[in-house]
Design an enzyme around this catalytic site. Structure first.
Site, PDB file in Angstrom:
ATOM      1  N   HIS A 155       0.966 -49.786  31.222  1.00 15.96           N
ATOM      2  CA  HIS A 155       1.622 -48.475  31.318  1.00 15.96           C
ATOM      3  C   HIS A 155       0.610 -47.334  31.426  1.00 15.96           C
ATOM      4  O   HIS A 155       0.875 -46.224  30.926  1.00 15.96           O
ATOM      5  CB  HIS A 155       2.504 -48.197  30.088  1.00 15.96           C
ATOM      6  CG  HIS A 155       3.542 -49.221  29.796  1.00 15.96           C
ATOM      7  ND1 HIS A 155       4.839 -49.126  30.246  1.00 15.96           N
ATOM      8  CD2 HIS A 155       3.487 -50.374  29.090  1.00 15.96           C
ATOM      9  CE1 HIS A 155       5.538 -50.161  29.820  1.00 15.96           C
ATOM     10  NE2 HIS A 155       4.749 -50.943  29.122  1.00 15.96           N
ATOM     11  N   SER A 277     -17.452 -31.155  48.635  1.00 18.19           N
ATOM     12  CA  SER A 277     -16.403 -30.191  48.916  1.00 18.19           C
ATOM     13  C   SER A 277     -17.007 -28.997  49.639  1.00 18.19           C
ATOM     14  O   SER A 277     -18.155 -28.624  49.382  1.00 18.19           O
ATOM     15  CB  SER A 277     -15.780 -29.754  47.590  1.00 18.19           C
ATOM     16  OG  SER A 277     -15.269 -28.452  47.690  1.00 18.19           O
TER      17      SER A 277
END
Lengths: 447, 447, 447, 447
Positions: A155, A277
C-alpha cells in the site's frame, strides 16, 4: 506502376492516403521479400513454371537487390505502393518476361505475410537477446546487493523488511515469465504462409513444404484462409508479449522514481541518465525512467490498435490490415531501445546502503515479533493483538541479520539467483541455436 | 547546447532515447513558439525586465525565425532537444546577453503548453472547416437522393423502407453532434497557460492578462499547478472529439462497403477510389473506405495512449508528458486527411436507383401493413399477429410513394435538411469569425 | 411472453444468454418507461389511435406500476426479457385489448432510448450535485490551508515552493473543467428519440413535438435513423465525462497516497478511511484512495467497452447495443460513490503543517534566487549558471512568506478561490433549475 | 469482525465502498480457500506450529465448510469483507484458540493468490474442454460441407472460389492456435504463491515445497515479492487468451451475420437461435451472434481493466489489486457461455447449397483462368492483363469440381481435417490428464 494498374487514374490525394507510410516501413522488409521471392522462385522451378535458367537469373537479380539494400541504394517510391511492387518492377525492368513470371501462384497477401513473419522472427530473437542481457545485469545487481536491507512496502507504506536483492530478484523473475509469452509468439510466427495466395489457394500444385524448408519455418500454416485470418492476430500476440515486457520495465521505472526521491534516497541514478531543468538549477530528473514508463502505455496502445483494426472485419484479406505494420514495427523498436537503456542504467545504478538501513525502522519488524510470540505458543491472533496494542515495545532489530535469517524458498535469505542464472543460460542457448539455424537456412537459400 | 547543460556528459544513446521524435515534431510548433516568445517578451518589457530596445531586437530576431521557418530553413537539431532550445540558442547566438534574458519568468513547461494550445486551436478550426465542407457534400447528396428508396436494416436484415436521403441525413446529423465535442475541446484549449512557469508560478509580478490578450486566448488558465496538470487532459478531450468524428467516418465506410457489395449494389464507388488486386484482375476494392475504417481504430488508440500516459503520474510536470505530442499531432493529421478523402469520395458517389428499388421487397412494408390494420381499429398486437401469420398476403407497395408518404419529423418524407443547412451555415460563420479574430491578434503581435 | 413470440421455442440456454442481465438492469428503467409510455399514449390519443377513455385507463394502470415499483413490488422476470415487455404484459393482463394498443407506432428501439435518455439526464444531474458538494469541500480545504507551504514537485522531485492551497486549488479547477464535458453530454442526451420507432419512422402522423414537450426534452432528435445510430455514441460521451472525473479523483488519490507516506507526511488520512493488515499490526493503509485509483481504470474500460461494441456495426439497430446498458449504469454508480467518498475523506483530512514546512528545504527556492539576481540586471541564463554552480550559497528563506509573496494570477499568493466559488454557485443554480424543470414536467405528466 | 479490527469504527459508506462485490465474488473461492487452508495447516503441523490434534480439528472443520458450501449454506457477510475472514471467523468460533492459529505464517495476500490460482486452473481447464467440444463441432461441419463451394471474399468482395469446408476449417485452426495461449496462461498460473505471506516472506521455516505438492501445483513461485507483483499480470495473460478466443467467436459471428443476409443466404440459422421484433412481424434476427460479437468487446475491456489497474502501482501488494477479481471471473463466465452457445448453434446450422453454388459466378474463377494461360507459357503479368481486358470471355466453370481440384496443402481440396482431429484428440487427452491429476491431489488432501 502498380501491379494491378488499370486504365483509370488514381487521384493523387487518394494515392497518398492509401499508400500511407507503407513505402517507408517496407524498407524493413526488403531483405525478407528477397528471401521469400527466392524460395518461391525455387519452388516454381521445381513445379515446372520457371526453367532452371529463369530461376538463376531471378536469383541473381534478387541477390543484387539485397546488396543494393545493404548499401541503402534500393528505393521504394510512393508510386510503387510497397516493397513487393518495387521489387517486381525492378525485376521486370531488368529481366523482361522472366520478371513477369515471379508473381505466379502468389498474391501480395501471402507475400507480405512471409515478409512480416520472417521479420518478426528475427526481431523476437533480437528482443530475447537484449532481455537476456538485461536479466544478467539485474541478477548481478541483485546478487551484489542481496544483503542490503530496505523496507518492503505494501500500500505504498513500509510493511516488513525487504532487501535490494529481493526487489531486483522480483524484477528478474517477472522478465523471465515474459519469455513464455515471447516463446508462444515465436511459435505462432514460425509458420509458413506462402502458397496461400490471396487466401483461397491456387490451381497449381504448389509445394508448400519446400518453401517451408527453404525459409526455415517450423511448419506450413495449413488452411489457406486461416493464413489470412491470422494476420493481425499473430501480430497482436507478439505485441502483447512486448507490452508485458514494457509493463515490467515501467514497474522498475516507477519503483526507482519513488525509491530515488530525496525523501527516501535508497538508490542513486547515474548522472548521465538524468536531465536538468531550464529554470531550476538544482534538479536532476529521472527523465529516462519517466519516458520508459510512458512508452509502456504507448506499446499498450499498439495492442489496442491491432485489436481494433482486426475486430469485426470479415474473413479473408481486407485493406485494413495494412495498418498493422506500423504498430508492430514501432512496438519492436520501442521495446528494444527501452530494454537496452534500462540495462545501461542498472549497470550504473548505485545503492545508498546507509539510507536503506536507516529506513528500516522498528515497526517493519512487527510481523517478525508476532511470530516470535507464536513460537512461544501464543495463538497468532492473540500475538497480533498483543503487538498491535504496544507498538512502542518493539525491540531493536539488526536489519541485515534479519533479512539474512529468512531462509525459506524465495525469501531474502534465499533468493535462488543461481537457479535463475541457470535458467537464463539455457534460454540463451536456445535463442542462439535458433539464430544459427535461421542463418544457415538463409545461407543455403542464397547460395 | 541544452538549456540546463551541466558538466557531465549525456550518453549518446540516452540522448537519442530521451529526445525521441521531439526535434521533428517540434517543426509544427516553431511558428507558435515565436508568437508565444514575442508575447512573453512584450510582457517582460512592460514589467521592466527588458528594455524597449531589447524587446525590439528580440522581436526582430524572432520574426526572422518565422521567415526562416516559412522557407523551411529553420532547423531543430537532435542536440537542441526541442524547439524552445533551438530558438533560445539562435537568439543568444544572434543577440548575446539579450537572448539570455528571454527565458526569464518562464519555463519550458509553460512554453510548450502555449505552443500546443495555439497549435491545437488552429488545428481544431481547420478540422471544423473540413467538416463543414463534408457536411455540405453529404447534405447535397441526401437532398439529391431523398426520394430514392432502399431497405432500412436492423440486425443487418431488411426491416422497413428507408431511403438514401434518410441514410445520409443520419450521417450528417451525427457529424453535427461532433461539433459539440469540438467546441468543448476548443473552449478548454482556449486558455492561456503562460506565466505558470514550471507549475509553481514565479516571484515576479508577471502580467498574465496581457499575454492572454496578445495571443488571443479567451482567458487566463488560473491555478499555475492546474496548468501543468491539464497537460494531456485537454489533449485527451481534443482527441476524443477527433475519435468520434473518425467513428462516424468509419460507420459511413463500413455501411458503404456493405451496400456496395455486388450482392446489394445500392451504391457505386467512383473508380478512382478503388484499387485492384495483384492476382485477381476483376476486382475493384473499396480500399479507401477500409483504410478510413482502420484509421478510426488508430485514432481511438491515441486517446488510449494519452490517457495511459497521464494516469497515475503525480501532480506537476513529469517527463512522460512529452510523449503526448505525437498522438495529438497524428490525430489531427489522420482526421484531416480522412475527412477530406471522404468528401472527395461522396462527391463522386453514385446511387444505383434500380437496385435500390428492386431490393425493396414486400416484407419490408409489413410494419406499414400492421399500421393499416390498426387504423381500422384492430389493436396493434392483434394486427401484428395477423400480419405475422400470413406474410404472403402482404400487398404490393410502391416504394417511392411509401417513403414520400412518411411525413412526421425526421421520417423519409420529412428529412429536415434545410434546418441542417441552416445550422451548418451558422456554425461556419462562427468558425470564420474565430479564425479572423486570431489572425488579427497575430497581425498586431507581429507588427 | 415475449412481444415477438412465434411458434418455435427458444432454447433455455440461448434465452439466458440473450437476456443476460437486462431483466435486472431494467429495474433502473421502470420509472422512465412509465413516463415514456404515458407521454406516448397521450400522443396516440391526440392523433386518434386511443380514445380519451383508453388513455385514462392506461395512465391509471401505468401510475399503478410506478407505485408498485416504488415499494419494490414490480417484478421483471427473465422470461419477460426486459422492462418494456414486463410493462406491456402487465397492461394487457389488466386492461385486455387496450393494453395491446399501447405499442402502436413505437418500437422497443425508441422506447429503450427514451428510458435511457431520461435515466441519463437524472443521473448526470445527480453526478453534478455530488461534484458541487465535492468542489465546495475542496475549496474550503484549499482556503483553510492556503498559507501552508509545501514543496512543489516536478518529475517526482522537489522543484519549487508550493502550498496545500495551490494543490487543492488545482484539483478544484480540474473538476470544474469536467463540468464542460458533463454539460456537453447532457445537451446531447437531452434530445427526444421517441417517434423514431425501429429507426425508420412510422406511417402514422406521430406528433414528436408533443412527446418532447411532455417529457421535458430540449428538442426532438430529428433523423429517425440517426436516433438509432446515436445509441452508444451518446453513452460514450457521457462515460467519457465520467472517466475524466474519475481521472481527477485518481490523481488526488495518487498524490495523497504519496504525500501521506511516512517519509513525507504532509497529510494525515482520517482513521476511518484506512484499513489494517491481517498480518502487520502497525499498518494504516490508504485503501479507499487505492480503490478510487483502480476504479478510475474500470470506468476507462467502460468507455472502451462502449466504443468497441458500437464500432463497425451497420447503421440501424443491432442487438449488440443491448450490452451498453451495463457500462453506462455502472459508470454512474462508480462515479457517484467515488465522488461521495472523496468528499467524506477530504472533510476529515488533516495537514501536518510542521512536516510541510520542514520539507521546504533551501534548494526549492533556487529559482526565486535566480530571479533575485535577474532583478539586479544579470541575464537569466547567467544568473541560472551562477546559482547552479554554488547551490550551497542559497540563502535561508521563510517558506510561508515566500508563498504569500507570489501574487500574480494563479500563484500561491493569489489562488482566486473566490472566483471559483462564484462559478460553482452559478453552476449549482443551473443544475437546480434543470432539476426543478424536469420534476415539474413529470408532475404535469402524471396528473 | 475483520482480521485487523482496531478500536476506531469504519464509516458504513466507506466499508461498503471498500468491500465492494468481494463478498459476493468470493463465493467462487470458498472451495479453494478450504483447500489452501488445509494444505497450509498440514505444513504448519509439519514445522511444529500446530499439533497433529489441532491439525485434525482444523481439517474436520474446514471440510465441514466445504459441505456447507456445496449445499449453498456457507455465507460470506459484507462485514466479513472476504472469504478468508469468513472462514477464519467460522473456525475461531468453532474451535477457539486453534482457529486463531491457522493464519500463522500467511497473509491474506498469499491466501487470495492461492485461491485465485486454483480457481483459474480449474476454469482454464473448463474453457479448454468447451473449446474441444466446439472444435469437434466445427470440424464435423467443415467435413460434412467440404465440397460445398461458395465465393471466397477479399475486401468484402467476391474474389475466388472457396468452400464451406475451407471457411470452417479456418475457424478451427484459429481456435487451435488459441490453445497455445491458454497453455501459456495455464503454465504461469500453475505456480504456488503460498508462503510468500505479505510479499516479504516470514521468519519461520515454512515448507513451500510441501504445500506445492499437496495442492498439485507444478512448482513453487520463487521470489516472495514477485509473487505479489505477478498478481494481475498472470490474470492479464489469462484474460488475453480468453479475449483471443472471443475474437475468433466474434469473427465467426460477424461472418455468419453477413453470409446469412437474405441477399447472400449461404447459411440458415436455426430458428431457436434467432429472435423476433416487437414491431416487425417478418424478422428473424441473429441476436445470439450479435451478442457474441459484442461480448468480445467486453472481454477485451477486461484485459484493459486489469492492465490499467496494475500499471504504475509500486511493487508489493496494493489494494487496487482487489478489483481484478471481477474482470477475471466475468471473463471466464462470458467465454464459457459464448463457446457453449456457439457450439449449440453450429450443431444446428444449415448450408443452403443452392445459394452457395449460384453465388459462384464466373468472375471468381478469373485467377484460375490466369493460371491456365500461365500453364501454356504466358508470363503471369501478361496473362493477368489478358484476362483483365476481356472479363466477359471467362469460361463457364463447375464450382464443385473447381474446389475439389485444388489439392495443395491447405487448399479447398485438401483441408487436412484429419490432422486437426488428431491434434485435438491429443490436446483433449492432455486436458483430461491434468484434470485427473488435480482431482487426485485434492482427494488425498481431503482424506
Amino acid at each position: 506502376m502498380k501491379l494491378w494498374q488499370k486504365d483509370y487514374k488514381l487521384n493523387k490525394e487518394v494515392e497518398k492516403f492509401t499508400v500511407g507510410n507503407d513505402y517507408l516501413l517496407d524498407k524493413n522488409l526488403v531483405k525478407y521479400d528477397v528471401y521469400g521471392s527466392i524460395a518461391h522462385a525455387t519452388m516454381l522451378n521445381k513445379i515446372g513454371i520457371l526453367t532452371r535458367e529463369e530461376l538463376n537469373k531471378l536469383k541473381k537479380a534478387l541477390i543484387g537487390i539485397l546488396k543494393l539494400n545493404e548499401s541503402n541504394n534500393f528505393e521504394i517510391k510512393l508510386e510503387d505502393e510497397d516493397v513487393h511492387t518495387a521489387i517486381e518492377n525492378y525485376l521486370t525492368k531488368k529481366l523482361g518476361n522472366i520478371g513477369k513470371k515471379i508473381h505466379t501462384a502468389r498474391s501480395r497477401n501471402d507475400q507480405v505475410l512471409v515478409d512480416l513473419r520472417l521479420y518478426s522472427k528475427e526481431k523476437i530473437l533480437e528482443v530475447e537477446k537484449e532481455l537476456v542481457n538485461l536479466l544478467y545485469t539485474i541478477i548481478y545487481f541483485a546478487g551484489k546487493n542481496k544483503n542490503v536491507p530496505m523496507p518492503g512496502y505494501t500500500h505504498t507504506r513500509k510493511a516488513m523488511s525487504s532487501s535490494a536483492g529481493l526487489l531486483f530478484g522480483a524484477y528478474a523473475e517477472s522478465l523471465l515469465d515474459d519469455f513464455e509469452l515471447l516463446e508462444t509468439a515465436y511459435k505462432l510466427t514460425n509458420q509458413n504462409p506462402l502458397g496461400s495466395a490471396a487466401g483461397y489457394g491456387i490451381s497449381l500444385n504448389v509445394d508448400r513444404e519446400l518453401t517451408t524448408k527453404l525459409l526455415g519455418f517450423e511448419k506450413v500454416q495449413n488452411n489457406v484462409l486461416y493464413v489470412q485470418n491470422s494476420r493481425g492476430k499473430i501480430e497482436s500476440i507478439i505485441v502483447f508479449a512486448l507490452s508485458k515486457i514494457m509493463e515490467d520495465l515501467a514497474k522498475i521505472s516507477n519503483d526507482l522514481i519513488i525509491f530515488n526521491m530525496e525523501e527516501l534516497g535508497f538508490f542513486q541514478l547515474p548522472d548521465e541518465f538524468t536531465t536538468g531543468s531550464s529554470m531550476l538549477p538544482h534538479k536532476k530528473n529521472p527523465d529516462v525512467l519517466e519516458l520508459i514508463r510512458a512508452k509502456s502505455s504507448i506499446v499498450d496502445s499498439y495492442l489496442f490498435q491491432i485489436n481494433g483494426i482486426i475486430k469485426k472485419i470479415p474473413s479473408g484479406y481486407n485493406r485494413d490490415l495494412q495498418l498493422i505494420k506500423e504498430p508492430l514495427m514501432q512496438g519492436f523498436e520501442i521495446a528494444l531501445s527501452s530494454i537496452n537503456v534500462m540495462s545501461l542504467l542498472i549497470k550504473e545504478l548505485k545503492v545508498n546502503k546507509d539510507n536503506c538501513i536507516k529506513a528500516c525502522t522498528n515497526e517493519i519488524f512487527a510481523a517478525d515479533d508476532v511470530i516470535n510470540l507464536v513460537k512461544t505458543g501464543v495463538p497468532l491472533r492473540d500475538a497480533y493483538k498483543q503487538v498491535a496494542k504496544n507498538p512502542e515495545n518493539l525491540p531493536k532489530i539488526d536489519a541485515i541479520a534479519n533479512i539474512i535469517s529468512k531462509k525459506h524458498i524465495g525469501a531474502t535469505g534465499n533468493l535462488g539467483l543461481d537457479k535463475l542464472k541457470q535458467k537464463i543460460k539455457s534460454i540463451n542457448a536456445g535463442i542462439d541455436s535458433e539464430i544459427k539455424k535461421f542463418n544457415s537456412k538463409i545461407k543455403v537459400l542464397l547460395r
